[in-house]
Design a protein around this motif. Sequence first.
Motif, PDB file in Angstrom:
ATOM      1  N   ILE A 219       0.840  -1.201   0.000  1.00  0.00           N
ATOM      2  CA  ILE A 219       0.000   0.000   0.000  1.00  0.00           C
ATOM      3  C   ILE A 219       0.877   1.253   0.000  1.00  0.00           C
ATOM      4  O   ILE A 219       0.593   2.231  -0.711  1.00  0.00           O
TER       5      ILE A 219
ATOM      6  N   TYR B 213       0.880   4.048  -3.026  1.00  0.00           N
ATOM      7  CA  TYR B 213       0.531   5.435  -2.712  1.00  0.00           C
ATOM      8  C   TYR B 213       1.712   6.381  -2.901  1.00  0.00           C
ATOM      9  O   TYR B 213       1.583   7.442  -3.524  1.00  0.00           O
TER      10      TYR B 213
ATOM     11  N   SER C 158      -4.352   6.812  -5.945  1.00  0.00           N
ATOM     12  CA  SER C 158      -5.317   7.276  -4.954  1.00  0.00           C
ATOM     13  C   SER C 158      -5.837   6.092  -4.148  1.00  0.00           C
ATOM     14  O   SER C 158      -5.627   4.924  -4.506  1.00  0.00           O
ATOM     15  N   SER C 159      -6.529   6.397  -3.062  1.00  0.00           N
ATOM     16  CA  SER C 159      -7.102   5.330  -2.238  1.00  0.00           C
ATOM     17  C   SER C 159      -8.086   4.489  -3.050  1.00  0.00           C
ATOM     18  O   SER C 159      -8.157   3.261  -2.888  1.00  0.00           O
ATOM     19  N   GLU C 160      -8.866   5.128  -3.933  1.00  0.00           N
ATOM     20  CA  GLU C 160      -9.824   4.387  -4.762  1.00  0.00           C
ATOM     21  C   GLU C 160      -9.100   3.442  -5.715  1.00  0.00           C
ATOM     22  O   GLU C 160      -9.527   2.298  -5.927  1.00  0.00           O
TER      23      GLU C 160
ATOM     24  N   ALA D   2      -7.837   0.514  -3.765  1.00  0.00           N
ATOM     25  CA  ALA D   2      -8.930  -0.382  -3.348  1.00  0.00           C
ATOM     26  C   ALA D   2      -9.333  -1.324  -4.475  1.00  0.00           C
ATOM     27  O   ALA D   2      -9.699  -2.484  -4.232  1.00  0.00           O
TER      28      ALA D   2
ATOM     29  N   PRO E  54     -10.758  -0.799   1.986  1.00  0.00           N
ATOM     30  CA  PRO E  54     -10.749   0.667   1.968  1.00  0.00           C
ATOM     31  C   PRO E  54     -10.432   1.310   3.319  1.00  0.00           C
ATOM     32  O   PRO E  54      -9.691   2.298   3.370  1.00  0.00           O
TER      33      PRO E  54
ATOM     34  N   ILE F 271      -6.720   1.052   3.861  1.00  0.00           N
ATOM     35  CA  ILE F 271      -6.007   1.971   2.958  1.00  0.00           C
ATOM     36  C   ILE F 271      -6.057   3.396   3.502  1.00  0.00           C
ATOM     37  O   ILE F 271      -5.031   4.089   3.601  1.00  0.00           O
ATOM     38  N   ASN F 272      -7.251   3.847   3.864  1.00  0.00           N
ATOM     39  CA  ASN F 272      -7.402   5.223   4.346  1.00  0.00           C
ATOM     40  C   ASN F 272      -6.653   5.451   5.658  1.00  0.00           C
ATOM     41  O   ASN F 272      -6.090   6.531   5.878  1.00  0.00           O
TER      42      ASN F 272
ATOM     43  N   ILE G 254      -2.953   5.795   4.710  1.00  0.00           N
ATOM     44  CA  ILE G 254      -2.707   7.084   4.051  1.00  0.00           C
ATOM     45  C   ILE G 254      -2.745   8.225   5.063  1.00  0.00           C
ATOM     46  O   ILE G 254      -1.922   9.156   5.021  1.00  0.00           O
ATOM     47  N   ARG G 255      -3.683   8.161   6.002  1.00  0.00           N
ATOM     48  CA  ARG G 255      -3.734   9.189   7.053  1.00  0.00           C
ATOM     49  C   ARG G 255      -2.443   9.194   7.866  1.00  0.00           C
ATOM     50  O   ARG G 255      -1.902  10.266   8.192  1.00  0.00           O
TER      51      ARG G 255
ATOM     52  N   LYS H  24      -6.120  12.524   0.623  1.00  0.00           N
ATOM     53  CA  LYS H  24      -6.812  11.716  -0.387  1.00  0.00           C
ATOM     54  C   LYS H  24      -6.082  10.393  -0.559  1.00  0.00           C
ATOM     55  O   LYS H  24      -4.878  10.396  -0.787  1.00  0.00           O
TER      56      LYS H  24
END
Length: 558
Positions: free
Chosen positions: A492, A496, A502-504, A507, A513, A516-517, A520-521, A558
Amino acid sequence: MKIALAQINPTIGDLTGNSAKIKQYLNKALQAGVDLMICPELAVTGYPPKDLLYRKEFLREVNQVVERDILPCTGDIGLILGVPVEGDGEDDLYNSAIVMENGKIISLHDKTLLPNYDVFDEKRYFKPGLIRMPLHFRDLVLGVTICEDIWNDKDYWPRQKYAVDPVQELADRGIEIIINIAASPYHYGKQNLRMQIMQQLAKKYRLHIIYVNQVGGNDELIFDGCSMVVNKHGQVVRKAKSFAEDFLVFEIDDLREKESVSEKFFPAAGQTQLHEAGEENIASVHDALVLGIRDYIGKIGFNKALIGLSGGIDSAVTAALAVAALGKENVLGVAMPSRYSSAGSKSDAEKLAANLGIDFRIIPVESIFDVFLTVFNQGANPLMDLAEENIQARIRGSILMFLSNREDYFVLTTGNKSETAVGYCTLYGDMCGSLAVIGDVPKVMVYELARYINRQNEVIPETTIIKAPSAELRPDQLDQDSLPPYDILDEIIRLYVEEGKSSEEIAVLGYEPLLINNIIRKINAAEYKRQQAAPTLRVTSKAFGSGRRMPIVQRWHK
């Protein structure tokens, strides 16, 4: 006619030392009966010289070194040399290849395509060359290009970055050979990418290619050399060493005689079987990091390294790399156990030091930790909170820096890319040090490095490799308590950070999801830590450093 490729390791700004090295290779060329010697891009200054190029006195000294020290030594040998050249305008500066012979400059070729992405920032300093003319040297018609100039073939890339293609223009002007002088930094996969590009160009234009690359470490960048000669059939008929200086001499007739040779790298003298076929593997990453450590420490002026040994795999791999770079007599390992350190971690650290043959010390942090607990908990029991976890790492960082100051050691940090990405590290604690050796190495690749280091005998204890990773800052702590499995985390992060997905888009590849988010955060939130971290040796296509310039204070996630 004989041509020599001088694959040198310059030090940025060491104009006298770099010119002495060039003259040393010119002397080799003279003894070998060479007609033309080719040096890398910006060989006199080293690459990248960055804002030294804004210093007028620096540019004046470059000119003096070229005219006083190098030019008179050329004799009847032609020399192609990478140098910054001032233009007619007050701020005009070009990244150029000067061609010299018999003490005179006979031709000048300016770089056309100026990269301004990732770690490159050439438009900040240089103007693009506007004229591309062949070089007539003896009985050859040559096309002299500089690094990025060959990276814009419309038939290789899905889209061109630049409106001009210097190779196309020079080919249309009837050249016989493309010469490319380069300072092309390494990342995993880059060696094969370069080879494919040159094979494509050679076959497309039916031209031979001579490629001369810089080697060595300069700050976070590692240059792998791998200079090569490719004939018009796309066959690599000569190849210089990887991650080492080299001097490669060949006859022009060799290009015409090797038309039936198989399409593979010819092994350079002294290279291992792992590198002979041009196949990149973990050995290349290992050699890059060893060179990066050696040059970063050596060019600064240190010769001894200090590593905190936790008994874990990251510090073990870092220590083994340091020994390979500096020698066991110049590496010190320090174990700093606390109440949460397991018996296995203590014994693994000691066994590693014995296997490596390095000096080893044990400095417990327990008494210092007790003082902090007494002061801040006012005699109460430990709270087991983040502050107590992090103060242990910061105590260890202070111990390492104390030893560095007192005994003149260079501290190497041991965090990997996976941890650095998501902020699983302590600012002013385990991030403390002067160079992040494996800070661009994902955790999964750290294990690959460990297995490679152990390929002949057990250097890193097997118990270190097989045990579950842990920071050991609280009872029974494991990395998996806070992080997903490293194979998932690393992929991941790669998607990224390195691929910019992007996260989408991630996914769609089957990852959950919410996970992933969350990752990313964490990556975005840890930016303030990373920008205070030690410089990181770059071995992936997108490292945390000069090639990834993200704002610390921002609200777009994002």
